[in-house]
Each structure stands twice: as structure tokens, then as C-alpha cells.
Design an enzyme around this catalytic site. Structure first.
Site: not given
Length: 737
Positions: A32-33, A213-214, A244, A600
Site C-alpha cells: 500500500k505504501t 497513509d495508515e 491493522q 510481518r
DNA sequence: GTCGTCCCGGGTTCC
DNA sequence: CCGGGACGAC
């Protein structure tokens, strides 16, 4: 630009091009980033000036990575783009428009520590009877402010509300008087700017594209800000993953993400569900854990990667055996799969769990680094020096004055400070000014000795202020402070245990200042340096994953990936870690945390739990975590007991998960307890026995009276003739004959 | 004013 | 078990 092979054509069109509100719901490991970065690059390619683009990230680290990527994609054209955290962005805007909200552009930023100290002082002044922690007061203040209420007008429902109602106006007044804001103010003042007749419209028109973002981590104030920044054009692109969201406990509102299309009915929504990171097996495990949450946008991550090693679940006797297993596993995989130490991450729920792990790694000489914990800039010695800086920059900074006036101790105690405080209040001047008056002879009841000591301090500060007028490099000033205040000298003499570390930290502070000087060039300003210090949480910007194992909390691991992840402490009460009064929502957040942890891992996830664990000097017996029970049987290999620590077997055939039950915990410990410490142990008693003579750099030769602990950190109680008895860490002394 | 002792409390933590 | 804050003794 090369099209992103990871997006199908309609996605690419939607994500990379087009105006108007856009929400990208992106699962873990879906890149996504990268998608966000590509969209920005595309905007610039299509002629949007880079300085009209605002990209907001959650951490400095993420901002740095994004800047780096943009620089790679765009080269010089990335210059001038606004990429940063909410706080850094707001600080920048606020410096420009400080006057509109009653500040000067030199305003200081108070960190948690400063806030707590200030509130504690105010509670004391108010003579608050019941035991109320500054933390509790601050969290109520923040909650009210974030909801748009004035904490000073709080309707009291209970005693603490009443205290908050009285404390808040004092708190706000103190901050304003010192030309300071706290972290929350930083954002709230910019919200105020948004309502300002002139500045408001200017801010609304400043950026043509806003990207966040996030987004699941934003709170309501942050959401309000980005809405304002994009209200003229609606070019607001948010990227996030509600699964998340792990910062609910500090005000994050995942609803901002989930209800985005309600606030922006024309928003385009793109879901990215392909994961490019993990094996199928790991993803199945993560999906199974998160599937139990009720409150979520259903999303099914999938991957092209087939199979993979089963998720290994290991039961250990206690936390030392667990740490041992992890260390042994790293050695095993290192040789069997030719992995470098940098491939490994060891995750845990709380920092306190790192200790046993560190010991086991150290015993096997495995290099590791611990992320987080107390951050560099929060350390006492660093804070002391930066508070000197703040007082030098701003003589009105009373809290800074109080902090450093007797640090290092120079005989100016509470009594003297009380008198100065009373005088300052009466005269309506800052403390430093009052102290100057007292030195000049104002009759405030100071004895001659106290007056003389105070004079030394005032002259120290004035001398440093004179130095500042000459425009020195920040590094020069910092090191002058350390020298002239005799801070370093006193550390070396008086603090034999921590002194050497602290002195080293001071050296690093000077180095950080020098790096700042180099970066800022001619224009290096003290205020900017102080801002950097407040807004930088951790000092490990060096990006130094390098070749060592990474130990960190799951929170710290968000956004990162590792080939091999050890997830430790999977026990009820540890992870999930719930307290009394926590509800279903909190359990869902714990579950998301487990999801973050599992996702992760790229190749291998290894999960451990201990049957007993020592915490606060108590041995507790915990049931295995409920998250283990949720793992899909065909993705997991469980080894319930093992005779001794052994290397992880590389290709273990998956077998059905056996849900560990309580009977296991009742079994007696096996006779073959694992060996925890492989080297050094025991030797120290021989090297540093009671009665032995040792030499210390400062205290000279002394005799050991007692020793405790082991290894290089063993503490020795030593009697030095002429210096008395000191406790010193073994590595700082050498045995004499 | 400083130093030692006792007692309490102890998630996660970005900025 | 740890550290920090509060309090009493020099």
C-alpha cells in the site's frame, strides 16, 4: 514511469490517476505504501507542483522511507514536497502562522515527560487531596480537547473531572506563558488556524492533493485537519487497513477509514487484497486469527505464494527456556537456511519481555538490537541538556529553569527555588529574571551562600546566552553547555555505574547536533534543533537493521517485514494482555495486534509460549493464548514438549494442531532442564571474588566487598580508600594482581 | 541541602 | 524485580 505490475488495470487507473476522494483499503503486505508513492509520482508527472502535494504518514520513519522512494522516482522534482507526520506538518504550518494563535515562531514543544511534570506541579499547587496521577488528568484533558470540548468547562461527574476542570486553565496558561505547545496542541492550534478568517482559507487552498497513509490510525482531530486541507478540491486519498488498527488506546478512530465513503459519497474505493509478502501458510494463520473479529470490513487476503513452512508452535517451560529456544532457533536457521541475523525479528507484547531474550542471545553471542524502550531523547541526561538549551533560547521557560537550576547539584535546593518562585510571582517576571534580581540583591531572604550559588548559575546561563548571540553551531553550543555546567565532569566522578553510558550518550547528542548543523547549513537554528529533538521519538534513524537480530514490540513492528518472525509470550494475560475493565473492543484490538504480528513474516513464523513466566518477582502460570487455538490445524506444527533446546528442524511435516490444555501445565518439570547460559557464567565470581583488589579509572584501587549478578553487567560493591563504598559494574574495573 | 531508606506501582507509544 | 517519589536522618 513503469506501470506497477502488482495492480490490475482498473485498479491502476483508480489508484494512480484521477481526482476526488479516494479510499484504498489495503491488506497487510499488499504494497500500500508503494501504491501511495506511485500515485504521488504520477501526480507530479502530470504537472502538479510538488510543493502543492501533502503526504502524511504515521511515523518519522515511514516519512523518511517515502521521501527516499519519491526521490528515486522523481529525482529533483521531489524537492519541496510536504512529506511528514501530522505533527511535523502542523509544526511547520504553525511556525508560519504562530502569531495568529498567540505564539511566537520560536514556540517549544512539550513532550509527555514535560506535560506530566507540569501537571504534577499544578496538582501540587492545587493541593489535590486524593491520589490522582498526572497521567489520568492529562488523558482526560486530551479526551475533552479532542472531542472539541473545553476541559476547563467540564461538567463534573466525579472528583477527577473536578480536578481537571480546575487544573486545565492553569495548565493552558503555563504553556502559553512559556510559549509552548504540547503534542496535542500542535494539532489543535492548527485546527484553530483553520477557523481563522484569513489563515483558514489560505490553508484550505494551500495543497492540491492530500494523501494519508495508515489512515486507520488517525484520530478525529487529524481527520478534521485533512478534511479542511482538501475541502476546496476534495483530492483526499487515504490508504489504510482496519485490521491493522492497533492504536485505539490513544485515540485512533478506525471509523475514519470505515466511514470514509459516508463522509465522501463520491469517493472511489479500491480494495487491495493480494499479499506479496507472506507464504500461503502464514497468511492462512493470520486470516484465521483476524476472522474472529466482528467489527471489521471483511477482507480476504490471498497470495500467489504456495505452501510454505508450517507455523511452528513451541511450548516452553518458562520465559528463560523460551528465550533459549528462540536463540537456538536462530542459530539453527542461520546454518540450515543460510540466513543472516538481519533476517530475524523477535516480537513480544511488552518491553519487559525483552530481558530474558537479550540474555539468551548474549550468551550465544548473537548480535541483536532492541527497538524502542526509552528513546534516546527521553534519557535523563539528554533531556537535562536540551532543557538548558530551551532556557537559553527562551528565558521565560520556567519549567526549564526549574529542571536545570540544580542540575548538576550546585546547592540550590527547594528552599531557594521556593523563594525565587514567590518573588517571581509577586513581580510578575520569569524565574530566571527573578533569580537575576536575587543575585543583584533583591531582598527575598536568601543567605549569602545561597546567593553566591545562585550567582554561579545565573552567570552560567548568561554566559551561554552571550555565546548564542555570536551565532555558534548548535553542536558547539551543546558541547559548551555540557562543559561549562560541569555536567560531564560530575557524571564522571559521581555516577560510577551509569556514568560512562551517560557520558557516551552526551557524545551522541553532540554528534546529533553536528549532523543537524551539517544538514541545515548556515541556517541552523536552535529552535529547529529543539523541534527535531521533540518530534523524533527514537534515535535509530541510522536504519541500522544491518546484520543483527531485531527485538521489538509488535507495535513497533507495524509496517516492517522479516523473513523469519518469532512471536513470543503467547499466553493469556500476556498476549492477549487485558486489564480489568477492558471490554470486547480491547480484545478485538489484541486480535488485530496478533494479525499484525503474523503478517510481518515472509517465510517463517515461529510462535512460542511459556507455561510459567516470572513477572514482578512472582511466578505466574498462564494458559496458552486463545490465538493459538484459532490457528488452522493444517497450517501449524505444534511441539508441546521437548527434552532440551534443539535447533529447529527445517522441514517438519504439518500435523493437526493439538490444542494445548491445562493438564500440560500441571505436569512436573522434566529433569533435563535446558542449559541457559553457555559461557562466562561462574567465572566472574572467580575473577572478582570478595576481598579482591580492583582498579577504577577515577577512584583508583579498592577492595571488593560484595558482588551480585553475572556477566559483564555484574555489580560489585567496592570500598575505595578516600572515596567510600561505590557500586560499580564489573566491566569498568580491572583486577589488580 | 543531600543522601539513604521505604513504599508503591508497573500495557502497548506514535508524534 | 525494577525505578521513582516521599520522607526522615545527617
Amino acid at each position: 514511469m513503469t506501470p506497477d505490475p502488482n495492480l490490475n488495470p482498473p485498479q491502476r487507473e483508480a489508484v494512480l490517476h484521477g481526482a476526488g476522494p479516494l479510499m484504498v483499503l489495503a491488506g497487510a503486505g499488499s504494497g500500500k505504501t508503494r501504491v501511495l508513492t506511485q500515485r504521488i509520482a504520477t501526480l507530479v508527472d502530470r504537472g502538479v507542483p510538488s510543493y502543492r502535494i501533502l503526504a502524511v504518514t504515521f511515523t518519522n520513519k515511514a516519512a523518511g522511507e517515502m521521501r527516499e522512494r519519491l526521490h528515486k522516482l522523481l529525482g529533483e522534482r521531489a524537492q519541496g514536497m510536504w512529506v511528514g507526520t501530522f505533527h511535523a506538518t502542523c509544526a511547520r504550518l504553525l511556525r508560519v502562522h504562530a502569531a495568529a494563535v498567540g505564539l511566537t515562531r520560536d514556540f517549544a514543544i512539550f513532550d509527555d515527560d514535560d506535560q506530566k511534570k507540569l501537571v504534577a506541579a499544578i496538582l501540587k499547587e492545587l493541593d489535590v487531596s486524593e491520589r490522582i496521577t498526572p497521567r489520568a488528568v492529562l488523558s482526560r484533558i486530551d479526551r475533552a480537547r479532542n472531542a472539541g470540548d473545553d476541559p476547563g468547562a467540564l461538567r463534573s461527574r466525579d472528583y477527577i473531572d473536578d480536578v481537571v476542570r480546575r487544573a486545565f486553565p492553569l495548565y493552558a496558561a503555563r504553556l502559553l506563558k512559556e510559549n509552548a505547545v504540547d503534542f496535542n496542541d500542535l494539532l489543535l492550534k492548527v485546527v484553530d488556524l483553520c477557523h481563522h478568517a484569513e489563515v483558514g482559507p489560505e490553508l484550505a487552498g494551500r495543497f492540491r492533493h492530500v494523501l494519508v497513509d495508515e489512515f486507520q490510525d488517525t484520530n478525529l482531530v487529524q481527520y478534521r485537519l485533512v478534511k479542511h486541507f482538501s475541502k476546496e478540491h476534495g483530492n483526499l486519498c487515504v490508504v489504510g487497513d482496519d485490521d491493522q488498527s492497533i492504536y485505539g488506546w490513544r485515540g485512533a478512530e478506525p471509523r475514519n477509514l470505515l466511514d470514509f465513503d459516508r463522509d465522501f459519497p463520491t469517493a472511489r474505493v479500491v480494495k487491495l487484497e493480494q499479499n506479496y509478502r507472506s507464504t500461503r501458510v502464514i497468511l492462512d494463520a493470520a486470516n484465521a486469527v483476524i476472522a474472529k473479529n466482528v467489527d471489521r470490513h471483511a477482507k480476504a487476503l490471498w497470495t500467489d505464494r504456495r505452501g510454505g513452512e508450517p507455523v511452528l508452535v513451541e511450548e516452553c517451560m518458562d520465559e528463560r527456556a523460551e528465550a533459549d529456544f528462540v536463540a537456538q532457533g536462530i542459530l539453527g536457521l542461520r546454518s540450515q537456511e543460510h540466513r543472516g541475523d538481519g533476517d530475524f525479528a523477535v516480537l513480544y507484547r511488552t518491553h519487559a519481555q525483552s530481558r530474558a531474550l537479550e540474555e539468551a542471545l548474549r550468551a550465544r553471542r548473537i548480535r541483536y538490537r532492541v527497538v524502542g524502550g526509552i528513546s534516546f531523547f527521553q534519557r535523563r541526561e539528554i533531556k537535562d541538556i536540551t532543557e538548558y538549551l530551551r532556557l537559553i533560547v527562551n528565558p521565560q521557560a520556567d519549567t526549564a529553569f526549574e529542571r536545570v537550576v540544580n542540575v548538576p547539584t550546585r546547592g540550590i535546593g527547594d528552599t531557594t527555588v521556593d523563594k525565587i518562585r514567590a518573588y517571581a510571582r509577586g513581580a510578575g517576571v520569569p524565574l530566571l529574571e527573578a533569580a537575576r534580581g536575587a543575585v543583584a540583591g533583591a531582598p527575598i531572604g536568601l543567605g549569602a551562600a545561597a546567593q553566591r550559588k545562585l550567582q554561579t548559575f545565573v552567570e552560567l546561563i548568561d554566559g551561554l546566552r552571550a555565546l548564542v548571540a555570536a551565532g555558534p553551531a548548535v553542536a558547539t553550543l551543546v558541547s559548551e553547555i555540557i562543559d561549562r555546567s560541569e555536567y560531564r565532569a560530575r557524571l564522571e566522578i559521581e555516577d560510577a555505574v551509569d556514568g560512562p553510558d551517560r557520558v557516551r550518550n552526551l557524545g551522541e547528542l553532540v554528534a546529533a547536533a553536528a549532523a543537524f548543523d551539517a544538514e541545515a547549513g548556515e541556517h541552523a537554528s536552535l529552535t529547529e534543533f529543539l523541534e527535531r529533538v521533540s518530534l523524533t521519538a527514537s534515535a535509530d534513524d541510522k536504519d541500522g537493521r544491518g546484520e543483527c537480530v531485531t527485538l521489538m514490540t509488535i507495535h513497533a513492528a507495524k509496517g516492517l517485514e522479516f523473513p523469519v518472525v518469532f512471536l513470543t509470550g503467547l499466553e493469556e494475560g500476556v498476549f492477549p494482555a487485558l486489564r480489568e475493565g477492558d471490554g470486547d473492543d480491547d480484545m478485538e484490538e489484541e486480535r488485530r495486534l496478533a494479525y499484525v504480528a503474523l503478517t510481518r513474516a515472509k517465510d517463517r513464523a515461529i510462535l512460542t509460549y511459556a507455561r510459567t513466566r516470572r513477572s514482578y518477582d512472582q511466578i505466574r502460570r498462564n494458559a496458552p493464548s486463545r490465538f493459538l487455538v484459532d490457528l488452522p490445524p493444517d497450517a501449524v506444527a505444534v511441539r508441546a514438549r521437548r527434552p532440551a533446546p534443539a535447533p529447529v528442524r527445517p522441514a517438519m511435516a504439518p500435523r493437526p494442531a493439538r490444542v494445548p490444555d491445562y493438564d500440560d501445565a500441571e505436569r512436573a518439570p522434566a529433569a533435563d532442564e535446558p542449559v541457559y547460559y553457555l559461557d562466562d557464567e561462574g567465572e566472574d565470581d572467580a575473577v572478582f571474588p570478595r576481598g579482591a583488589l580492583v582498579r577504577h579509572r577515577i577512584f583508583g584501587v579498592g577492595e571488593i566487598e560484595q558482588g551480585s549478578g553475572r556477566g559483564p553487567d555484574r555489580k560489585l560493591t567496592i570500598r575505595f580508600p578516600g572515596h567510600g563504598v561505590k557500586t560499580i559494574v564489573a566491566r569498568f574495573v580491572e583486577r589488580v594482581a
